[in-house]
Design an enzyme around this catalytic site. Structure first.
Site, PDB file in Angstrom:
ATOM      1  N   GLY A  11      54.434  14.123  -4.373  1.00 10.69           N
ATOM      2  CA  GLY A  11      56.050  14.923  -4.659  1.00 10.69           C
ATOM      3  C   GLY A  11      57.060  15.736  -3.661  1.00 10.69           C
ATOM      4  O   GLY A  11      57.696  16.631  -3.846  1.00 10.69           O
ATOM      5  N   SER A  12      57.181  13.982  -2.538  1.00 15.57           N
ATOM      6  CA  SER A  12      57.832  15.036  -1.839  1.00 15.57           C
ATOM      7  C   SER A  12      59.313  14.143  -2.794  1.00 15.57           C
ATOM      8  O   SER A  12      60.292  15.010  -1.761  1.00 15.57           O
ATOM      9  CB  SER A  12      57.921  14.069   0.128  1.00 15.57           C
ATOM     10  OG  SER A  12      57.727  12.229  -0.736  1.00 15.57           O
ATOM     11  N   ASN A  13      59.589  12.440  -3.740  1.00 15.81           N
ATOM     12  CA  ASN A  13      60.960  13.497  -3.776  1.00 15.81           C
ATOM     13  C   ASN A  13      61.361  14.484  -5.049  1.00 15.81           C
ATOM     14  O   ASN A  13      62.152  14.732  -5.087  1.00 15.81           O
ATOM     15  CB  ASN A  13      60.900  12.166  -4.771  1.00 15.81           C
ATOM     16  CG  ASN A  13      61.260  10.503  -3.713  1.00 15.81           C
ATOM     17  OD1 ASN A  13      62.135  10.646  -3.145  1.00 15.81           O
ATOM     18  ND2 ASN A  13      60.232   9.829  -3.323  1.00 15.81           N
ATOM     19  N   ILE A  82      56.411   4.569 -19.861  1.00 17.67           N
ATOM     20  CA  ILE A  82      57.334   5.606 -21.460  1.00 17.67           C
ATOM     21  C   ILE A  82      56.908   5.411 -22.033  1.00 17.67           C
ATOM     22  O   ILE A  82      57.646   3.618 -22.338  1.00 17.67           O
ATOM     23  CB  ILE A  82      58.122   5.958 -20.163  1.00 17.67           C
ATOM     24  CG1 ILE A  82      58.657   6.306 -19.144  1.00 17.67           C
ATOM     25  CG2 ILE A  82      59.205   6.761 -21.074  1.00 17.67           C
ATOM     26  CD1 ILE A  82      57.129   7.567 -18.790  1.00 17.67           C
ATOM     27  N   ASN A  96      64.306   6.275 -12.644  1.00 18.45           N
ATOM     28  CA  ASN A  96      62.500   5.972 -11.229  1.00 18.45           C
ATOM     29  C   ASN A  96      63.480   5.251  -9.981  1.00 18.45           C
ATOM     30  O   ASN A  96      64.209   4.926 -10.038  1.00 18.45           O
ATOM     31  CB  ASN A  96      62.104   4.488 -12.073  1.00 18.45           C
ATOM     32  CG  ASN A  96      60.765   4.335 -10.999  1.00 18.45           C
ATOM     33  OD1 ASN A  96      59.827   5.710 -11.007  1.00 18.45           O
ATOM     34  ND2 ASN A  96      60.754   3.441 -10.447  1.00 18.45           N
ATOM     35  N   HIS A  98      62.095   3.433  -6.597  1.00 18.51           N
ATOM     36  CA  HIS A  98      61.162   2.855  -6.263  1.00 18.51           C
ATOM     37  C   HIS A  98      61.501   2.754  -4.595  1.00 18.51           C
ATOM     38  O   HIS A  98      62.299   2.039  -4.357  1.00 18.51           O
ATOM     39  CB  HIS A  98      61.520   1.213  -7.545  1.00 18.51           C
ATOM     40  CG  HIS A  98      59.990  -0.038  -6.979  1.00 18.51           C
ATOM     41  ND1 HIS A  98      58.766   0.226  -7.926  1.00 18.51           N
ATOM     42  CD2 HIS A  98      60.556  -0.869  -6.342  1.00 18.51           C
ATOM     43  CE1 HIS A  98      58.626  -0.530  -6.843  1.00 18.51           C
ATOM     44  NE2 HIS A  98      59.254  -1.670  -5.677  1.00 18.51           N
ATOM     45  N   ASP A 147      59.572  -1.254 -13.419  1.00 21.23           N
ATOM     46  CA  ASP A 147      60.779  -1.381 -12.123  1.00 21.23           C
ATOM     47  C   ASP A 147      62.554  -2.911 -12.684  1.00 21.23           C
ATOM     48  O   ASP A 147      62.707  -3.470 -12.215  1.00 21.23           O
ATOM     49  CB  ASP A 147      60.773  -1.875 -10.699  1.00 21.23           C
ATOM     50  CG  ASP A 147      58.936  -1.472 -11.033  1.00 21.23           C
ATOM     51  OD1 ASP A 147      59.387  -0.216 -10.338  1.00 21.23           O
ATOM     52  OD2 ASP A 147      57.832  -2.017  -9.913  1.00 21.23           O
TER      53      ASP A 147
HETATM   54  C1  GRF Z   1      57.348   7.513  -3.827  1.00 17.39           C
HETATM   55  O1  GRF Z   1      57.506   5.908  -2.550  1.00 17.39           O
HETATM   56  C2  GRF Z   1      58.261   6.796  -5.005  1.00 17.39           C
HETATM   57  O2  GRF Z   1      58.606   5.073  -3.942  1.00 17.39           O
HETATM   58  C3  GRF Z   1      57.261   5.559  -5.915  1.00 17.39           C
HETATM   59  O3  GRF Z   1      56.335   6.028  -5.606  1.00 17.39           O
HETATM   60  C4  GRF Z   1      56.446   6.805  -4.157  1.00 17.39           C
HETATM   61  C5  GRF Z   1      55.926   8.232  -4.888  1.00 17.39           C
HETATM   62  O4  GRF Z   1      56.451   9.867  -3.268  1.00 17.39           O
HETATM   63  N1  GRF Z   1      58.011   5.720  -6.638  1.00 17.39           N
HETATM   64  P1  GRF Z   1      56.593  11.089  -3.240  1.00 17.39           P
HETATM   65  O5  GRF Z   1      55.511  11.355  -4.635  1.00 17.39           O
HETATM   66  O6  GRF Z   1      57.764  11.152  -4.648  1.00 17.39           O
HETATM   67  O7  GRF Z   1      55.821  11.431  -2.113  1.00 17.39           O
END
Ligand code: GRF
Length: 193
Positions: A11-13, A82, A96, A98, A147
């Site tokens: 969940g860092s994004n 999905i 998404n 990637h 993707d």
């Molecule tokens: C990220 O590298 C994203 O590009 C991919 O999965 C990873 C998720 O990382 N789809 P986080 O859970 O957001 O830290």
């Protein structure tokens, strides 16, 4: 915009988006975080930030989204396809992130560290030696193939000096967080027009 974020892991994004909303960099609001993995750390992060966050069963995904009144769905480390109905009802409203420069290193099997391992192997090929080598991140619209939806934003980062897949992952992740916020900002601006 009202954002629903789908996650499966760290969940860092997700954190980057929520932070940008809190700091006023984005005018959107994250209305719900949904995880197909009960133990996902992303759920804890969201709850700690006061955001509604729930584990869901796949059959109930659309119901949760509809109830949340979300108008943008972000897959941020979400590892499943999905369902067709949701894709049709949210055309152009599901993105998404990637961790590669799609269409390179995307599709079935290219997830998590697999992506970065493949990138490292490619970089080490003789033909690439001595040249600058780039990886990067891509934001794309989601369709029913992994993707393969239309690319919305992409940013590259030089990784020539990276010695391991982990180092590449770290470098790419830094730009992922910025790129995802940039993508939402751009969608907000498009919506205002
Ligand atoms: C990220 O590298 C994203 O590009 C991919 O999965 C990873 C998720 O990382 N789809 P986080 O859970 O957001 O830290």
């Amino acid at each position: 915009m009202k954002i629903a974020i789908l996650v499966s892991g760290r969940g860092s994004n997700l954190q980057a988006i929520i932070d940008a909303c809190i700091q006023g960099e984005l005018s959107s609001k994250v209305v719900i975080v949904l995880s197909n993995k009960e133990e996902a750390y992303a759920l804890k992060r969201a709850k700690n930030l006061g955001i509604k966050a729930e584990y869901f069963k796949e059959a109930e995904l659309e119901k949760h989204i509809i109830e949340s009144h979300a108008d943008l769905i972000i897959l941020a480390g979400y590892m499943k396809k999905i369902p067709e109905d949701l894709l049709n009802n949210f055309k152009g409203k599901i993105i998404n992130i990637h961790p590669s420069l799609l269409p390179k290193f995307g599709g079935k099997g290219f997830y998590g560290m697999n992506v970065h391992r493949a990138v490292l192997a490619d970089m080490r090929l003789d033909s690439n030696r001595g040249k600058k080598y780039f990886s990067g991140a891509t934001i794309h619209f989601v369709n029913n193939e992994y993707d393969e939806g239309d690319i919305f934003l992409q940013e590259k980062v030089e990784i020539t000096d990276c010695m391991s897949a982990e180092e590449i992952a770290k470098r790419v992740l830094e730009i992922e967080h910025k790129l995802l916020v940039k993508a939402v900002k751009k969608l907000e601006e498009m919506e205002e027009r």
